[in-house]
Design a protein around this motif. Sequence first.
Motif, PDB file in Angstrom:
ATOM      1  N   LEU A   8       0.829  -1.205   0.000  1.00 20.25           N
ATOM      2  CA  LEU A   8       0.000   0.000   0.000  1.00 20.25           C
ATOM      3  C   LEU A   8       0.864   1.256   0.000  1.00 20.25           C
ATOM      4  O   LEU A   8       0.623   2.211  -0.728  1.00 20.25           O
ATOM      5  N   THR A   9       1.891   1.233   0.831  1.00 20.02           N
ATOM      6  CA  THR A   9       2.723   2.416   0.972  1.00 20.02           C
ATOM      7  C   THR A   9       3.545   2.648  -0.288  1.00 20.02           C
ATOM      8  O   THR A   9       3.798   3.780  -0.692  1.00 20.02           O
ATOM      9  N   LEU A  10       3.935   1.573  -0.945  1.00 21.94           N
ATOM     10  CA  LEU A  10       4.708   1.711  -2.191  1.00 21.94           C
ATOM     11  C   LEU A  10       3.862   2.433  -3.237  1.00 21.94           C
ATOM     12  O   LEU A  10       4.302   3.397  -3.870  1.00 21.94           O
ATOM     13  N   ILE A  11       2.622   1.973  -3.380  1.00 23.52           N
ATOM     14  CA  ILE A  11       1.733   2.602  -4.353  1.00 23.52           C
ATOM     15  C   ILE A  11       1.474   4.059  -3.973  1.00 23.52           C
ATOM     16  O   ILE A  11       1.492   4.954  -4.812  1.00 23.52           O
ATOM     17  N   PHE A  12       1.281   4.280  -2.693  1.00 24.58           N
ATOM     18  CA  PHE A  12       1.023   5.647  -2.250  1.00 24.58           C
ATOM     19  C   PHE A  12       2.210   6.552  -2.544  1.00 24.58           C
ATOM     20  O   PHE A  12       2.057   7.670  -3.027  1.00 24.58           O
ATOM     21  N   SER A  13       3.402   6.053  -2.257  1.00 16.93           N
ATOM     22  CA  SER A  13       4.563   6.926  -2.410  1.00 16.93           C
ATOM     23  C   SER A  13       4.835   7.239  -3.878  1.00 16.93           C
ATOM     24  O   SER A  13       5.272   8.321  -4.215  1.00 16.93           O
ATOM     25  N   LEU A  14       4.553   6.284  -4.744  1.00 14.57           N
ATOM     26  CA  LEU A  14       4.857   6.504  -6.157  1.00 14.57           C
ATOM     27  C   LEU A  14       3.809   7.346  -6.847  1.00 14.57           C
ATOM     28  O   LEU A  14       4.110   8.177  -7.686  1.00 14.57           O
ATOM     29  N   MET A  15       2.534   7.110  -6.508  1.00 20.21           N
ATOM     30  CA  MET A  15       1.472   7.724  -7.293  1.00 20.21           C
ATOM     31  C   MET A  15       0.634   8.702  -6.492  1.00 20.21           C
ATOM     32  O   MET A  15      -0.270   9.316  -7.031  1.00 20.21           O
ATOM     33  N   ASN A  16       0.865   8.770  -5.190  1.00 16.46           N
ATOM     34  CA  ASN A  16       0.014   9.573  -4.328  1.00 16.46           C
ATOM     35  C   ASN A  16      -1.438   9.101  -4.401  1.00 16.46           C
ATOM     36  O   ASN A  16      -2.368   9.894  -4.372  1.00 16.46           O
ATOM     37  N   VAL A  17      -1.591   7.799  -4.541  1.00 13.17           N
ATOM     38  CA  VAL A  17      -2.921   7.209  -4.632  1.00 13.17           C
ATOM     39  C   VAL A  17      -3.155   6.373  -3.384  1.00 13.17           C
ATOM     40  O   VAL A  17      -2.313   5.564  -3.018  1.00 13.17           O
ATOM     41  N   LEU A  18      -4.280   6.622  -2.728  1.00 16.99           N
ATOM     42  CA  LEU A  18      -4.634   5.798  -1.589  1.00 16.99           C
ATOM     43  C   LEU A  18      -5.450   4.635  -2.137  1.00 16.99           C
ATOM     44  O   LEU A  18      -6.609   4.805  -2.502  1.00 16.99           O
ATOM     45  N   ASN A  19      -4.833   3.484  -2.224  1.00 20.73           N
ATOM     46  CA  ASN A  19      -5.455   2.386  -2.949  1.00 20.73           C
ATOM     47  C   ASN A  19      -6.500   1.658  -2.109  1.00 20.73           C
ATOM     48  O   ASN A  19      -6.186   0.734  -1.368  1.00 20.73           O
ATOM     49  N   PHE A  20      -7.741   2.095  -2.263  1.00 26.69           N
ATOM     50  CA  PHE A  20      -8.832   1.460  -1.528  1.00 26.69           C
ATOM     51  C   PHE A  20      -8.999  -0.010  -1.890  1.00 26.69           C
ATOM     52  O   PHE A  20      -9.596  -0.773  -1.155  1.00 26.69           O
ATOM     53  N   ALA A  21      -8.502  -0.374  -3.057  1.00 22.91           N
ATOM     54  CA  ALA A  21      -8.709  -1.739  -3.532  1.00 22.91           C
ATOM     55  C   ALA A  21      -7.626  -2.688  -3.045  1.00 22.91           C
ATOM     56  O   ALA A  21      -7.580  -3.834  -3.459  1.00 22.91           O
ATOM     57  N   HIS A  22      -6.764  -2.215  -2.154  1.00 28.71           N
ATOM     58  CA  HIS A  22      -5.645  -3.054  -1.738  1.00 28.71           C
ATOM     59  C   HIS A  22      -6.124  -4.355  -1.089  1.00 28.71           C
ATOM     60  O   HIS A  22      -5.600  -5.430  -1.363  1.00 28.71           O
ATOM     61  N   GLY A  23      -7.115  -4.236  -0.235  1.00 28.54           N
ATOM     62  CA  GLY A  23      -7.652  -5.424   0.431  1.00 28.54           C
ATOM     63  C   GLY A  23      -8.231  -6.412  -0.568  1.00 28.54           C
ATOM     64  O   GLY A  23      -8.078  -7.624  -0.426  1.00 28.54           O
TER      65      GLY A  23
END
Lengths: 395, 260, 289, 240, 324
Positions: free
Chosen positions: C22-37
């Motif tokens: 989750l944090t990797l995606i957030f740091s790269l794209m500034n996207v809070l990935n609700f679909a992570h779960g």
Amino acid sequence: MKRRTMLRATALAAVASLAFSGLAHAENPVLKIGFVGVTSGPAAAWGTSNQRSMETRAAWINETGGVEIGGTVYDVEIVAFDDQKDPKRAIAGMEKMAQDGIHYVVGPNVDDGAAAVRPVAEQNGIIYFPYAFPKELYTPPASNAVLGMVANYQSGPAIYKYLIENHGIKKVAFVAANESDPLSQRDGGVAAAKELGLEMVSDSVTYQVDTTDFTPVLLPVIQTQPDLLVLSGVSPANAPQLIRSARELGYTGLISTETAQDAGVLQEGAGELADGFISVGGASTPELASDMMREFVDRYVAMFGEYNDESNTKVYALEYILETLKANPAAIEDVEAFKTTMDTFEAPNPFMVGDAKLTYVGMTSFGQKRQLSVPLVVNEFRGGAFETLFVAQVD
Amino acid sequence: MTPILEVKGVTKRFGGLTANDDISFDVAEGEILSVIGPNGAGKSTLFKLIASFLKTTSGEVRFKGRVISDLAPHKVARMGVVRTFQETTIFRSMTVRENVIVAHHLRSKASLLGFFLGTRQARADEAEFGASADDIIAFLGLQPIAEELASNLPQGHLRALSMAIGLATDPKVLLLDEPFAGMNHDETMRMVALVRRLRDERGVTVLLVEHDMPAVMKISDRIVVINFGQKIAEGTPAEIQANEKVIEAYLGSEDAAIGI
Amino acid sequence: MEQILVNGLYLGAQYALIALGLTLIFSLMNVLNFAHGQMYVLGGFVTYTIVSQLGLPFIVGLIGSAVTLAVVGAMIEKFLFRPVIRRSHREESTMLLAAGIAFFLDAVILLLFGEKQRGVPKIINGVFNWDFRIIMPYDRILIGVLAIAMIAAFILFMQYSRAGRAMRALAQDRVAAQLMGVDVDRYSMIGFALGAMLAGLVGGLLVTITGVNLGMGGPTSIKAFMMIMIGGAGVISGAIAGGFILGMMESIGLTVLAAYGDITYLVIFASLMVFLAIRPQGLMGKPWG
Amino acid sequence: MTAMLSFENVELYYDHVYALKGVSIEMQEGETVALIGANGAGKSSILRAITGLRKIHSGEIRYMGERLDGTPAAEIVRRGIAMVPEGRRVFPYMSVKDNLLMGAFTRTDKADIARTLDSVLTRFPRLKERFGQSAGTLSGGEQQMMVIGRALMARPRLLLLDEPSLGIAPKLVQDIARSIVAISRDEKVTVLLVEQNSRMALSISNRAYAMSTGSVVLSGNSRDLITDDRIKAAYLGGDV
Amino acid sequence: MSTSTRLAGVAAFLLAVFVLVPWAIAASGRWDFYYTLTSVALLSIASAGVWLTFYIGRINIGQGAYALVGGYVSAILMTKAGFSFWLTLPLAGLFCAGLSVLIGLPILRLRGVYFAMVTLVLTEVARLSALALPVTNGAKGITSIPLPGEVSLFGLTLIPDFATLANPKLAFYLVAALLMVLCFAALYRIVNSRLGHLCRSLQQNEELSASIGVNTAYLRVLAYSISSFFGGIAGAMFVAISQSIYPSSFQVADSVNFMLNCFLGGLGYVFGPMLGTLLLYFGWDLLFTTGRFQLLIYSSLLIVLMLVLPNGILSLLDRKGGRR
């Protein structure tokens, strides 16, 4: 673009409704029976087993020529609404049923939904069959809800009594998920156990349904060394994990629950660690199942690929509705007629061997007959399947 | 005459880094004072400390004798010490006029509830702000672009708008952060004249941070030079230009630069 | 006491692995990935299908989950997030997209794998029992060790590989990374795929222990959010710290607070809010871009 | 001789605001060229257009005889153009080593990269001392050296420097100026230098373009420009 | 837009809501739409609150918490203290507003995803509190709550007792629609008054706001408490309809939906949340006939919409050369 998406939605809706009307395209008039429950999200299994058992049975009836009520032969159509386990949506579903002129609805699957739809059902003359246990739904002045299964406060005492007599249990512990239904069921179970004179060693431990490791949850419970561990209102998803964790922590006592479970799920999730697990089930065990029940299971598998043991009891609701309507055809349009019939109604139970009967019960618990008489079958899990421990009746 | 603003021994540390080290100077009412120094010398930090956006580690800032360095920034603004921002810090998705009107907030007599209900006082305020905004817009020559969205403006206009926002608060002391940056010579000279008029016609005391030395020399009554967080000189433009320390630290000696 | 710590460690390892993606995606794209779960759940179902339905070895299932999720993640980045990020005025808009994707994956999972709880047989039997002071089934020990190994592998990859360096650079300064010749689009996609793959791997690992069902997605996302909040969003070390801290809090809280009834999670949530009010940027701050 | 880099009538705007209004410039291989002018005059836009960070709207950019505009940023680096961006833009949480290695991102030959790394560390011995430290902890001057080193790691033929003196103590500015001269001399690198410190820029470059509001207003040999009155008045802060 | 066209628009809207809809429902016999539209009205009120927090630059995924609290306040006051529903409605809103001040003071300092995630946790905290607190009757919820009673002034019946009505659906619809109109009128007024300008200044640049003398902390809390007030009355109203409340009556999914409604309608438009709610809620209902593909189609449409109109549906107006 907005218009394009709208068009697309409309087209899809049209196609879908065509497909559905094709299912029941026979010349017979159609009798619609509703289902409002949860078929998506975390609790999807509960509603899905409801819906599928109804659809299986309806397809079967239609295939064999329909159901005759008061001289007219009807095809049965199931109108299903997914309430997403949201009480607000459940109301919308019930409104939809009212709009479709449906008077008999199976569901909702949880307490809050069942409570929320009550005003709508009563205003619109709908009898509904929730799988929820709060007594005020079934006791006067409420009169439109019919409990579709055996409540935990009915099965619990029976199970504990059996275990006291046959296994000599003395100390009992309860664990429940931190949600309304399981907590209510726990409180009911705790009261019943205390009444039977059992020593309560732990009754306050709860867990989140999304727990991925139950060891910390169960550790303090197991340390109290109960003879019986009751998993109140446990969902099929959590049951195998809880059993497994308890066994792995070295717990050797008994484990039971008052909700229906699926043997396949237990086998996959806990394997032989689940052996000896006691739960309440329906009547598909070989000792009880009639040929009709076996055929039902076969048809269910043919339609949906895989059977769900929870459907055992859930197929009853539709059968009860149709049989009661047969007994009093006026009830098709008039739920008051249905209610009066309920008091005296009796018909043979086609799903069970022997001379079991379909009747409405509940006088003891609710003061009026607002419960389906579903056989209270207590099962023990062993080697990947359920074995019947004993069978009892409510009331 | 007592100074309108007193900076007394102001020190600011961020962790191990000392951004401002024991800086003191006074500003007289109606004065135009420039703070100069290399980038990273601590000028912006000093401005933030004066406007109370940052809290001093030690030392204090006084406005008309009253300590303001421990007040909330909006309170300091209400007292009349107002800071404009570097570059394009404006309300980007509002029009120029909206920007200026919003900035009149300090002057409103009606309460927020009053504005919500549209009371007489609120309507009077709104009318007054509108008139005053038009006045300021005219003063800065922004009429042609008054209804433009701020995000569409070129840099020169943005600077003027940022000034207009500052003016709308009816400041006693205006802190201008690099008002001439990115302007060409003509623009700079026009802005210099404008700041002068601000002082002459509206009696505003002006503090500015700037790199553009010609402009600084032209506009300032006095100059404070900061290097590595410390004040190294203070004086009139002529004094500063002749100051050895300043030449070495900031202006640079010609030989050193050319002789590589 | 030892038991509590070991439980916390085991929980922490799996949580940290979830939070890392989750944090990797957030740091790269500034996207809070609700679909992570949901990605995690999908990973679980893929492993289940490969192991239980097709009868292949567990490791094949794990690899299957990793590959499937990497592909799904890459697709989602390329065809959904990239165009939306490019065109929306406010970056929060990606939240709607992420939520839509979460619903979508939920629907797909329901249609493909059904509504039932699924599980695969235990991969090792037996329970480690140290004098009843520490009781830990061997399969959990294995999964815990695997999870920690994967965390270590991930850190090493990010630290020493060329792609890892590129992603760290991208997270810290997009423009500078571009100036170094990093193909921003390509590495954003790789990063998203990697994040999704991590989610899938955890799903695959845990299916042997907890099983999987379609409802686990949402709550898992929320837990993962909490972990990265504790540690600081967008920081690898923060995600790991957050995972282990939450694991320990659960383990200790459930033991210590059990006597007081149903309040463990209430206490955890409440203390989290207090903690964030005091330290808004989490433990490790948000140093990356 | 064809120019190494040329702009032909290049226009570029952000939203609706022109940043470059028909700019034409030329550079020969081996030269050091300075761009001077106020903030917002369009100097940085020229660099952004070269590196592909911004798409130009009309005109042509040619590099070594080939069209450069429209090429992806990564490919531009591969062709030998490296930039030292304004405000340094270090990767603050990466070590000096990793920062430098990022500079060689487009290169694959490990031994070759190691050789370049050696030469950069020899040129900037301070970086060797700070090799394992994260870049964010370096002082401004050290960071500036590091980003120049980082750009050299790509072994560029054309080095673009955007405001290398910004926020640097004057003494260090001179060090950096010396480094730039040395680099262009030793590595045979062509340098395009954007500077606000016009005096420094003119003193270390061969030629210069003076820009104002998106256009080139003056150009010529740096030595001549430094004594030009107009330049003096506008950029060097003579008497006003 | 001139004043007269605006007035005409408002009149048309009111006419549609209070005359056209009841007429159309009576004509078509789709009585179930009353509940659907009542839900839309109430959910859009809660969404309007979320929208207001977006307006000051905060992503709020915690509105479900206030809806739940509002519902409980109303339910408890009615069942335990015997209050009239009509009195509990504003009290529920005010209680939520007060509560949000206490919660908002610390957490409104957070920005961006941190605020978003904390509010997400807030919904869960509300649910767990409802389960744990004695006053809420814990897991068993509060059921058999009476319908809204009569309101009379000097013997004149202003609002009849809902229990005596032949069609409480219509009554609920009218009340909900009226509430919605009032809330959006208030929101519109806020946005177009000085307060709105200040909120926008906060959204765009909190530092600059402070430098022009705006008490940013106060304004943030004020906006948040208005937002929570909306959430509270929406929750209370739902309780009156379902006559029951459980800890799970409003949950994280609701909070997320409130946020999605705002996005879908468009964050830049006051009436965005209303349109967003209408589409999302009605969309789900319309897709009812697609059976097991309902969620798949619904989510696909959501994604497509996001790809085509990332700035909300109302951004269509812009492209046609609207105001901007």
